[in-house]
Every structure is written in C-alpha cells, then in structure tokens.
Design an enzyme around this catalytic site. Sequence first.
Site, PDB file in Angstrom:
ATOM      1  N   HIS A  92       0.796  -1.225   0.000  1.00  0.00           N
ATOM      2  CA  HIS A  92       0.000   0.000   0.000  1.00  0.00           C
ATOM      3  C   HIS A  92       0.839   1.293   0.000  1.00  0.00           C
ATOM      4  O   HIS A  92       0.801   2.066  -0.951  1.00  0.00           O
ATOM      5  CB  HIS A  92      -0.916   0.029   1.244  1.00  0.00           C
ATOM      6  CG  HIS A  92      -1.797  -1.170   1.389  1.00  0.00           C
ATOM      7  ND1 HIS A  92      -2.926  -1.392   0.629  1.00  0.00           N
ATOM      8  CD2 HIS A  92      -1.713  -2.219   2.236  1.00  0.00           C
ATOM      9  CE1 HIS A  92      -3.498  -2.519   0.995  1.00  0.00           C
ATOM     10  NE2 HIS A  92      -2.781  -3.055   1.971  1.00  0.00           N
TER      11      HIS A  92
HETATM   12  O1  RIB Z   1      -5.159  -0.280   4.786  1.00  0.00           O
HETATM   13  C1  RIB Z   1      -3.773  -0.249   4.550  1.00  0.00           C
HETATM   14  C2  RIB Z   1      -3.116   0.779   5.414  1.00  0.00           C
HETATM   15  O2  RIB Z   1      -3.292   0.427   6.779  1.00  0.00           O
HETATM   16  C3  RIB Z   1      -1.585   0.850   5.204  1.00  0.00           C
HETATM   17  O3  RIB Z   1      -1.149   2.156   5.465  1.00  0.00           O
HETATM   18  C4  RIB Z   1      -1.055  -0.079   6.256  1.00  0.00           C
HETATM   19  O4  RIB Z   1       0.276   0.253   6.671  1.00  0.00           O
HETATM   20  C5  RIB Z   1      -2.023   0.194   7.378  1.00  0.00           C
HETATM   21  O5  RIB Z   1      -1.591   1.371   8.050  1.00  0.00           O
END
Ligand code: RIB
Length: 325
Positions: A241
């Site tokens: 992500h």
């Molecule tokens: O949903 C994904 C996010 O939530 C990313 O930033 C991961 O590191 C968590 O913080």
Amino acid sequence: MVEKIIIDTDPGQDDAFAILLALASPEIELLGVTTVAGNVPLNLTQRNARQVLEFAGRTDLPVYAGCAKPMAGPLVTAEHVHGATGLDGAELPEPSMPLQDTHAVDFIIETLRRQPAGSVTLCPLGPLTNIGTALSKAPEIASRIRRIVLMGGGLFEGGNITPAAEFNIFVDPQAATVVFASGVRIVMMPLDVTHKVRTTRARVARIRALGGSFGAVAAGWLDYFERFDEAKYGLEGGPLHDPNVIAYLIRPDIYGGRECNVEIETESELTKGMTVVDWWGVSGRPHNALFIRDVDDEAFFDLLTERLARLAGASAITSPKTARG
Ligand code: RIB
Ligand code: CA
C-alpha cells in the site's frame, strides 16, 4: 524540483518501504518522520520508524512521536496483519537514535509556518490523527501545505478492516473528516490502486537479490507482510500500500485517477470510516480529492527495486535474523 515532504506513519512493513523509497530518491527531501498510533500502538510505531531510519543509515533525520489514539473513540490496531512488533519478518536491533522531544503535531505546524508557503507536502501513511489534529490546532497551516498525498480509503474495492472501510480511515474518521474538509489539495491512494500492486514471488526475489542484510531484511518484511493478504484474497502476493504515496511524487505518470468528491462516514456503526467517493459525479458536491484508481504495477516495482538497490550498500545492519513469524 526537489519536493520537501513530511512522512506521517505507523510502521508497518509497507510504511517501511515508503520511507526507504523516499530516502533513496533525489527528487525528495525528507524533512522529518512523524509517527502515529495505527498498525501498532505509538510506542512501537515511533520505535519502528527509528529502526527503519537506522537500517537505512539515516540517523540524521528527526523522528517525532504524535497522537497515541484517535481524535474520538478507541484505538484499533492491526497486529493480525503486521505482527506484534508491527515490523515482524526481520529482527533489527533496538534503535539507538533519539526520539525528538517535540510532539509530532507541533513539528508539523512549526515546519509549515517556517518553510515557504506551498513548499511542503504531507505524506500520511497511517490514520490521519496527527494531520487532523494539526489542522484543528492551527487552521492557518492549510493554506501553507503544498498538497497531501495519502494512503487511505477505497470505493470499488470496498474495505479491508470492515466491509465498508479501509484501515487508516476507519481508525480515525473524525481526523479524516477534518483533512478532506480542509480545502488542501489531496491526492488519495486508496485500496482500488494499492490492490493492483502485489508482491509476487518474482518481485520479492528481485528485492532479496539486492543482497546482504538489506536484501534479507527487506524480503523478510515482504514475506511476512504478504501472508495475511494471500490467505484473505487467495492471490499470489499481498498489496504493497504505502510506497505508492512516494512513488506518485516521483512518477505521477504511472498513475491514473479522477477528481472526485470524497466524504467520510462517521456516524454509522455499520459503515464508520467509509470513504463515500462520488466517482460518477451524482452528488453535485465539490471535488476535494484526486482519487487514484490505476497504476502501471510493473513500472512501480521497477522504480521501487531500482531505488532500493541504491540503499542496499548503505545498510547499517550487519547480521540480521529474518524470522518468518
Ligand atoms: O489499509 C492499509 C493501510 O493500513 C496501510 O497504510 C497499512 O500500513 C495500514 O496502516
Ligand atoms: Ca501505514
């Protein structure tokens, strides 16, 4: 032009790759790292951020601890995804670099007041608590922020912590409401794009092949991080992500999206934290974010791997143990 940024983060293996990508990229000047409770509690996210900077040999950069809980409601964490430490998958020594005394929110406010207006980009990678608190405490900083490029939310992909909500927005929907109502230029990296950026075996192998402690630690984080999403989604690899936030600063051309109105659900128990994205423009509400939906994932991993290779020789860690956890 070099872009000055503050990374606000809740490491988190994927946060770690975003920080490393920023450190390896001459297009970016990282002014500081502010930490927030999210994937794991604040005492761990501030520790993890210092570990990542030491791992990359950048103990010169300041790390600040911020908010330990959301603006309203209880803290929700994600050890089930990231492990008890938040950085499971590789064992690094306890950080020796200091944590700054200044609160992260005050660092954000003071930096925006001190730097030329419109010159600093905020890059939140976790719950928006620090950013929302800074905007509430000092509303005048909104006009001084160049843009906010954040990981969070979702539309066609639904949610990952509830059927409706993505984790970062879910943890602090009140803070997200402040941010999306601030009038600041927002670029949003939601699950719709991050789910297209998966850590396949071949991609992890390329990172492990960077060699030495760097390759072992980086691949160990990915091996651990992807196991939860592989089991959940039944696909090879897991979505990476947060590094998409940094990659967008460097290569916006590999991303595509649409200006949309985005509102945050804060009331319903069923849909709390949902980003209500008006992709089809049916609400008549004003656009307040660029919603990114498409990415050239091969170009992303080429960029990430090439930039990490620049750091590989600089690792300060000599003998890590990579535990699959
Ligand atoms: O949903 C994904 C996010 O939530 C990313 O930033 C991961 O590191 C968590 O913080
Ligand atoms: Ca994160």
